[in-house]
Design a protein around this motif. Structure first.
Motif, PDB file in Angstrom:
ATOM      1  N   PRO A 267       0.814  -1.204   0.000  1.00 41.38           N
ATOM      2  CA  PRO A 267       0.000   0.000   0.000  1.00 41.38           C
ATOM      3  C   PRO A 267       0.854   1.263   0.000  1.00 41.38           C
ATOM      4  CG  PRO A 267      -0.767  -1.572   1.637  1.00 41.38           C
ATOM      5  CD  PRO A 267       0.567  -2.052   1.155  1.00 41.38           C
ATOM      6  N   ALA A 268       0.474   2.211  -0.832  1.00 43.94           N
ATOM      7  CA  ALA A 268       1.193   3.486  -0.904  1.00 43.94           C
ATOM      8  C   ALA A 268       0.473   4.509  -0.039  1.00 43.94           C
ATOM      9  CB  ALA A 268       1.261   3.960  -2.344  1.00 43.94           C
ATOM     10  N   LEU A 269       1.210   5.230   0.779  1.00 42.96           N
ATOM     11  CA  LEU A 269       0.623   6.230   1.663  1.00 42.96           C
ATOM     12  C   LEU A 269       1.211   7.588   1.325  1.00 42.96           C
ATOM     13  CD1 LEU A 269      -1.214   6.781   4.080  1.00 42.96           C
ATOM     14  CD2 LEU A 269       0.747   6.417   5.574  1.00 42.96           C
ATOM     15  N   ASP A 270       0.360   8.483   0.841  1.00 45.78           N
ATOM     16  CA  ASP A 270       0.784   9.843   0.506  1.00 45.78           C
ATOM     17  C   ASP A 270       0.248  10.792   1.571  1.00 45.78           C
ATOM     18  OD1 ASP A 270       2.004   9.055  -1.901  1.00 45.78           O
ATOM     19  OD2 ASP A 270       0.066   9.082  -2.931  1.00 45.78           O
ATOM     20  N   GLU A 271       1.108  11.672   2.049  1.00 47.87           N
ATOM     21  CA  GLU A 271       0.711  12.624   3.078  1.00 47.87           C
ATOM     22  C   GLU A 271       0.825  14.050   2.559  1.00 47.87           C
ATOM     23  OE1 GLU A 271       2.055  11.775   7.143  1.00 47.87           O
ATOM     24  OE2 GLU A 271       3.128  10.048   6.322  1.00 47.87           O
ATOM     25  N   GLU A 272      -0.149  14.861   2.934  1.00 47.96           N
ATOM     26  CA  GLU A 272      -0.161  16.278   2.578  1.00 47.96           C
ATOM     27  C   GLU A 272      -0.362  17.088   3.850  1.00 47.96           C
ATOM     28  OE1 GLU A 272      -2.842  17.245  -0.643  1.00 47.96           O
ATOM     29  OE2 GLU A 272      -2.912  15.126  -1.222  1.00 47.96           O
ATOM     30  N   TRP A 273       0.105  18.325   3.789  1.00 50.98           N
ATOM     31  CA  TRP A 273      -0.035  19.211   4.947  1.00 50.98           C
ATOM     32  C   TRP A 273      -0.715  20.506   4.502  1.00 50.98           C
ATOM     33  CZ3 TRP A 273       1.462  16.418   9.023  1.00 50.98           C
ATOM     34  CH2 TRP A 273       2.368  15.388   8.806  1.00 50.98           C
ATOM     35  N   PRO A 274      -2.000  20.420   4.146  1.00 52.23           N
ATOM     36  CA  PRO A 274      -2.717  21.627   3.727  1.00 52.23           C
ATOM     37  C   PRO A 274      -2.925  22.569   4.898  1.00 52.23           C
ATOM     38  CG  PRO A 274      -4.245  19.827   4.006  1.00 52.23           C
ATOM     39  CD  PRO A 274      -2.872  19.252   4.192  1.00 52.23           C
ATOM     40  N   SER A 275      -3.472  23.730   4.588  1.00 49.03           N
ATOM     41  CA  SER A 275      -3.676  24.727   5.647  1.00 49.03           C
ATOM     42  C   SER A 275      -4.626  24.224   6.719  1.00 49.03           C
ATOM     43  CB  SER A 275      -4.227  26.024   5.040  1.00 49.03           C
ATOM     44  OG  SER A 275      -5.453  25.783   4.373  1.00 49.03           O
ATOM     45  N   SER A 276      -5.463  23.251   6.372  1.00 50.88           N
ATOM     46  CA  SER A 276      -6.426  22.744   7.344  1.00 50.88           C
ATOM     47  C   SER A 276      -5.866  21.655   8.239  1.00 50.88           C
ATOM     48  CB  SER A 276      -7.660  22.193   6.619  1.00 50.88           C
ATOM     49  OG  SER A 276      -7.283  21.168   5.722  1.00 50.88           O
ATOM     50  N   GLY A 277      -4.598  21.264   8.043  1.00 52.68           N
ATOM     51  CA  GLY A 277      -4.032  20.275   8.946  1.00 52.68           C
ATOM     52  C   GLY A 277      -3.282  19.174   8.236  1.00 52.68           C
ATOM     53  N   TRP A 278      -3.709  17.918   8.431  1.00 53.46           N
ATOM     54  CA  TRP A 278      -3.001  16.773   7.880  1.00 53.46           C
ATOM     55  C   TRP A 278      -3.962  15.913   7.076  1.00 53.46           C
ATOM     56  CZ3 TRP A 278      -2.958  11.435  10.069  1.00 53.46           C
ATOM     57  CH2 TRP A 278      -2.084  10.593   9.366  1.00 53.46           C
ATOM     58  N   LYS A 279      -3.504  15.471   5.920  1.00 56.32           N
ATOM     59  CA  LYS A 279      -4.313  14.626   5.048  1.00 56.32           C
ATOM     60  C   LYS A 279      -3.469  13.443   4.598  1.00 56.32           C
ATOM     61  CE  LYS A 279      -6.609  14.700   0.511  1.00 56.32           C
ATOM     62  NZ  LYS A 279      -6.933  15.554  -0.663  1.00 56.32           N
ATOM     63  N   ALA A 280      -3.988  12.231   4.760  1.00 58.25           N
ATOM     64  CA  ALA A 280      -3.278  11.021   4.355  1.00 58.25           C
ATOM     65  C   ALA A 280      -4.123  10.268   3.339  1.00 58.25           C
ATOM     66  CB  ALA A 280      -2.995  10.134   5.562  1.00 58.25           C
ATOM     67  N   THR A 281      -3.494   9.844   2.230  1.00 65.38           N
ATOM     68  CA  THR A 281      -4.184   9.109   1.178  1.00 65.38           C
ATOM     69  C   THR A 281      -3.525   7.749   0.990  1.00 65.38           C
ATOM     70  OG1 THR A 281      -4.789  11.162   0.036  1.00 65.38           O
ATOM     71  CG2 THR A 281      -4.901   9.122  -1.233  1.00 65.38           C
ATOM     72  N   ALA A 319      -8.230   1.355  -5.115  1.00 65.06           N
ATOM     73  CA  ALA A 319      -8.992   1.423  -3.864  1.00 65.06           C
ATOM     74  C   ALA A 319      -8.345   2.503  -3.002  1.00 65.06           C
ATOM     75  CB  ALA A 319      -8.975   0.076  -3.153  1.00 65.06           C
ATOM     76  N   THR A 320      -9.028   3.629  -2.871  1.00 61.43           N
ATOM     77  CA  THR A 320      -8.438   4.825  -2.261  1.00 61.43           C
ATOM     78  C   THR A 320      -9.160   5.214  -0.976  1.00 61.43           C
ATOM     79  OG1 THR A 320      -7.804   5.631  -4.448  1.00 61.43           O
ATOM     80  CG2 THR A 320      -7.792   7.230  -2.645  1.00 61.43           C
ATOM     81  N   THR A 321      -8.392   5.372   0.065  1.00 56.05           N
ATOM     82  CA  THR A 321      -8.913   5.849   1.344  1.00 56.05           C
ATOM     83  C   THR A 321      -8.224   7.160   1.696  1.00 56.05           C
ATOM     84  OG1 THR A 321      -9.297   3.603   2.131  1.00 56.05           O
ATOM     85  CG2 THR A 321      -9.189   5.335   3.794  1.00 56.05           C
ATOM     86  N   ILE A 322      -9.026   8.164   2.047  1.00 54.66           N
ATOM     87  CA  ILE A 322      -8.496   9.498   2.365  1.00 54.66           C
ATOM     88  C   ILE A 322      -8.914   9.868   3.785  1.00 54.66           C
ATOM     89  CG2 ILE A 322      -8.450  11.929   1.720  1.00 54.66           C
ATOM     90  CD1 ILE A 322      -9.265  11.074  -1.110  1.00 54.66           C
ATOM     91  N   LEU A 432      -1.713   2.462   6.758  1.00 52.65           N
ATOM     92  CA  LEU A 432      -2.488   3.639   7.138  1.00 52.65           C
ATOM     93  C   LEU A 432      -2.910   3.601   8.606  1.00 52.65           C
ATOM     94  CD1 LEU A 432      -3.805   6.308   6.508  1.00 52.65           C
ATOM     95  CD2 LEU A 432      -5.769   5.072   5.562  1.00 52.65           C
ATOM     96  N   PRO A 433      -3.499   2.502   9.121  1.00 51.93           N
ATOM     97  CA  PRO A 433      -3.844   2.505  10.544  1.00 51.93           C
ATOM     98  C   PRO A 433      -2.637   2.683  11.454  1.00 51.93           C
ATOM     99  CG  PRO A 433      -4.236   0.345   9.557  1.00 51.93           C
ATOM    100  CD  PRO A 433      -4.028   1.298   8.448  1.00 51.93           C
ATOM    101  N   THR A 434      -1.473   2.191  11.024  1.00 56.68           N
ATOM    102  CA  THR A 434      -0.262   2.408  11.818  1.00 56.68           C
ATOM    103  C   THR A 434       0.064   3.895  11.894  1.00 56.68           C
ATOM    104  OG1 THR A 434       0.635   0.249  11.200  1.00 56.68           O
ATOM    105  CG2 THR A 434       2.191   1.883  12.026  1.00 56.68           C
ATOM    106  N   ARG A 435      -0.057   4.569  10.748  1.00 52.54           N
ATOM    107  CA  ARG A 435       0.227   6.007  10.716  1.00 52.54           C
ATOM    108  C   ARG A 435      -0.820   6.794  11.503  1.00 52.54           C
ATOM    109  NH1 ARG A 435       3.851   9.716  11.193  1.00 52.54           N
ATOM    110  NH2 ARG A 435       3.795  11.431   9.682  1.00 52.54           N
ATOM    111  N   LEU A 436      -2.073   6.369  11.439  1.00 53.86           N
ATOM    112  CA  LEU A 436      -3.116   7.034  12.211  1.00 53.86           C
ATOM    113  C   LEU A 436      -2.865   6.861  13.710  1.00 53.86           C
ATOM    114  CD1 LEU A 436      -6.379   6.148  10.244  1.00 53.86           C
ATOM    115  CD2 LEU A 436      -4.984   8.202  10.118  1.00 53.86           C
ATOM    116  N   GLY A 437      -2.379   5.690  14.099  1.00 51.34           N
ATOM    117  CA  GLY A 437      -2.024   5.494  15.503  1.00 51.34           C
ATOM    118  C   GLY A 437      -0.930   6.442  15.944  1.00 51.34           C
ATOM    119  N   GLN A 438       0.047   6.669  15.068  1.00 54.65           N
ATOM    120  CA  GLN A 438       1.113   7.621  15.382  1.00 54.65           C
ATOM    121  C   GLN A 438       0.549   9.031  15.532  1.00 54.65           C
ATOM    122  OE1 GLN A 438       3.795   7.110  12.099  1.00 54.65           O
ATOM    123  NE2 GLN A 438       4.548   5.113  12.798  1.00 54.65           N
ATOM    124  N   PHE A 439      -0.413   9.365  14.668  1.00 49.48           N
ATOM    125  CA  PHE A 439      -1.037  10.690  14.737  1.00 49.48           C
ATOM    126  C   PHE A 439      -1.739  10.894  16.077  1.00 49.48           C
ATOM    127  CE2 PHE A 439      -5.152  12.890  14.245  1.00 49.48           C
ATOM    128  CZ  PHE A 439      -4.693  14.188  14.063  1.00 49.48           C
TER     129      PHE A 439
END
Length: 604
Positions: A267-281, A319-322, A432-439
């Motif tokens: 699985p590929a995990l892309d992270e963005e840091w928009p003005s509204s906070g954190w977004k992971a795809t 199959a995309t989860t944001i 992704l759930p691993t990264r969400l746990g870190q968050f």
């Protein structure tokens, strides 16, 4: 797999006119010419914007050290679930708020407005949600009649005082925005909260009043809530659902299966840091018939069958989860990470408090027809019941470990590695759930009222370092009536209709059986009755004629049995539908569901 929520907070705006196009529009009922309508008012309110939100949350580091829960909006309820002109209590971070959808003084739905206040009357501290919305659209306390303007929180009426005459056009202080740095907020005023409606969802931002939120949007320190693009697209239909949980929360069963296609694809995990906070795809090639794929893999390797059908042109669906931090998730199969999907699932987990959450969901499909909302609720409640009770143990273990971390480290901004030290991840689909746990490990200690709430929970539920008792019962955790039906007008109205159908079908069956018993026999009785005394003749003849007609129609064996069967079917069908909106998944139902596990995870 579930996403476990714990806490979060945010600001919101009040709107007039629907549909909402721009979240920066504000509802106000201040008389024309008031300073609140002027550019100067917005500029003066900029100084009142909470310092915690300036600059806007920018956690542009892997450790999330810059993430600020106070810089975000939080979903609290679907707008359609607010009955017009009725106050409704919602909760964020263990703080109660009262919200209302008002139509006072308007001619149509397009002029409705949404307001929110802290759910506390400043007079005697009772809940404003136990009161009413006046004809003028104000919140009125049911205890002593104090009334408050929903857009500003200003007290506009105290019975038997001059303030009743002054109203909104009274003292100059009324025309000044509530703010910490300037303007006067009197002790008799309630606390207004920014509220906005986006994609049919009501969002709050408790750190701001409406005028402050407008100023924050103007100076770039506050962005609008995250959205799911397909909900606004033409040709798509959206059905929404809602349910409260007496546990920390979840964002959808089968989450890891949906975004993963097995071991061969990382699985590929892309992270963005928009003005509204954190977004992971998280985006991976979609696999058809995933259950069969997994079964073949577990039983000795993937068996690739030759495809006799011609392959379709175009790229493989992804199959995309944001995940939009801190509370929004969307899932769908797309040509690429940004392309529209034919079907999208949306999940919003609202942080009502420690050990509690509100779960809201949407199903958006490209279709000319809509699925009845009650049917969606029936399906979703069965879906959620299957493993929500399992989260009781997970919730208790996580809260216990979090409290122990706070007791060991008094620093308010310290990272608390709860999930890292508690959970064990091994599947390649769990990136992704691993990264969400870190968050959540890095940020939850900074969320409003979190530390105090967790420590209070720890004192109530532990003794000598061990958890007390088995925790909440299955009925308490899975009581659909308390958690869903009471807060969803569509479902509560359906249950009332089922009650009426059950009552009428039962009465019809009883009446039919009694008529059969009382009027059974031949048709000759009519003539005999008609030949009686004149005083009784007309009445007896009429009754006899009706009885004879009944004997010849509904009381005949065939129609009699058919009508009884129809009444029984209506009663049974309504009873089954009604059951879907009350406690259903008992031990027996759970054991039945467990037997189906082998259909998904093949026995080795």
């Amino acid at each position: 797999m579930k996403i476990i929520w714990a806490a979060a907070a945010a600001p919101g705006l009040a709107f007039r006119h629907a549909p909402v196009v721009s979240w920066t529009r504000i509802t106000t009922r201040i008389p024309p010419g008031s300073p609140l309508h002027s550019t100067a008012a917005v500029e003066s309110a900029e100084a009142a914007v909470p310092s915690s939100a300036a600059p806007l949350s920018s956690p542009k580091r892997a450790d999330f050290s810059g993430f600020d829960y106070g810089a975000h909006w939080y979903p609290v309820i679907w707008a359609r679930d607010l009955r017009p002109n009725e106050p409704t209590r919602v909760t964020l971070f263990d703080v109660d708020y009262v919200v209302a959808r008002t139509t006072a003084g308007t001619a149509g739905e397009e002029d409705e407005a949404f307001y929110a206040l802290v759910d506390e009357c400043p007079h005697k501290k009772v809940a404003l949600s136990e009161g009413r919305v006046t004809k003028g659209g104000d919140f009125q306390c049911s205890y002593h009649g104090w009334s408050f303007d929903g857009s500003t929180g200003r007290c506009v009426e105290i019975p038997q005082t001059l303030i009743a005459k002054q109203g909104r056009a009274g003292a100059e202080s009324y025309d000044k925005p509530q703010q910490s740095g300037g303007g006067r907020r009197r002790r008799e005023d309630a606390t207004s909260v920014a509220v906005t409606v986006v994609q049919g969802m009501v969002w709050l931002q408790p750190n701001y009043t409406p005028i402050e939120a407008l100023a924050a949007a103007a100076n770039g320190t506050l962005s609008g809530p995250p959205t799911i693009p397909e909900i606004d697209e033409e040709g798509y239909k959206t059905t929404v659902a809602i349910r409260d949980f007496p546990i920390a929360g979840q964002a959808g069963k089968g989450f890891d299966l949906y975004v993963s296609d097995g071991v061969e694809n990382k699985p590929a995990l892309d992270e963005e840091w928009p003005s509204s906070g954190w977004k992971a795809t998280n985006s991976v090639p979609a696999v058809e018939k995933l259950i069969a794929y997994n079964s073949n893999f577990r039983l000795g390797g993937v068996k690739k069958k030759k495809d006799s059908k011609k392959k379709t042109d175009g790229p493989t669906k992804m199959a995309t989860t944001i995940f939009h931090a801190p509370s929004v998730i969307s899932m769908g199969r797309r040509d690429n990470a940004t392309a529209p999907a034919a079907f999208v699932s949306g999940f919003w987990v609202s942080p009502t408090g420690v050990g509690r959450s509100r779960f809201m969901a949407s199903a958006t499909v490209k279709s000319p027809i809509s699925v009845p909302r009650w049917a969606t609720h029936m399906n979703l409640n069965n879906f959620l019941d299957q493993d929500t009770y399992l989260l009781v143990g997970q919730n208790r273990a996580t809260l216990k470990r979090e409290a122990e971390g706070y007791l060991a480290n008094d620093a308010s901004d310290a990272t608390n590695p709860v999930r890292k030290s508690t959970y064990v991840y091994r599947s390649p689909s769990e990136k992704l759930p691993t990264r969400l746990g870190q968050f959540f490990d890095a940020t939850l200690s900074r969320s409003p009222n979190r530390r105090e709430g967790v420590l209070a929970w720890h004192r109530r539920n532990t003794e000598g370092g061990k958890l007390i008792g088995p925790g909440p019962s299955r009925r308490e955790i899975l009581d659909r009536h308390e958690q869903h039906t009471k807060i969803c007008p569509d479902s509560s109205d359906l249950v009332e209709r089922c009650d009426r159908v059950m009552k009428r079908s039962r009465l019809a069956a009883v009446a039919l059986v009694l008529a059969r018993l009382l009027l059974g026999g031949g048709a000759g009785g009519v003539a005999e009755e008609a030949g009686g005394p004149l005083a009784k003749g007309i009445i007896q003849w009429t009754v006899g004629l009706a009885a004879d007609a009944a004997r010849r129609s509904v009381l005949r064996p065939g129609p009699f049995v058919a009508i009884l069967a129809a009444a029984a079917a209506l009663y049974r069908g309504s009873s089954l539908i009604k059951r879907e909106f009350h406690f259903k998944t008992d031990e027996g139902r759970h054991r039945h569901d467990v037997k189906a596990i082998s259909d998904m995870w093949a026995d080795l």
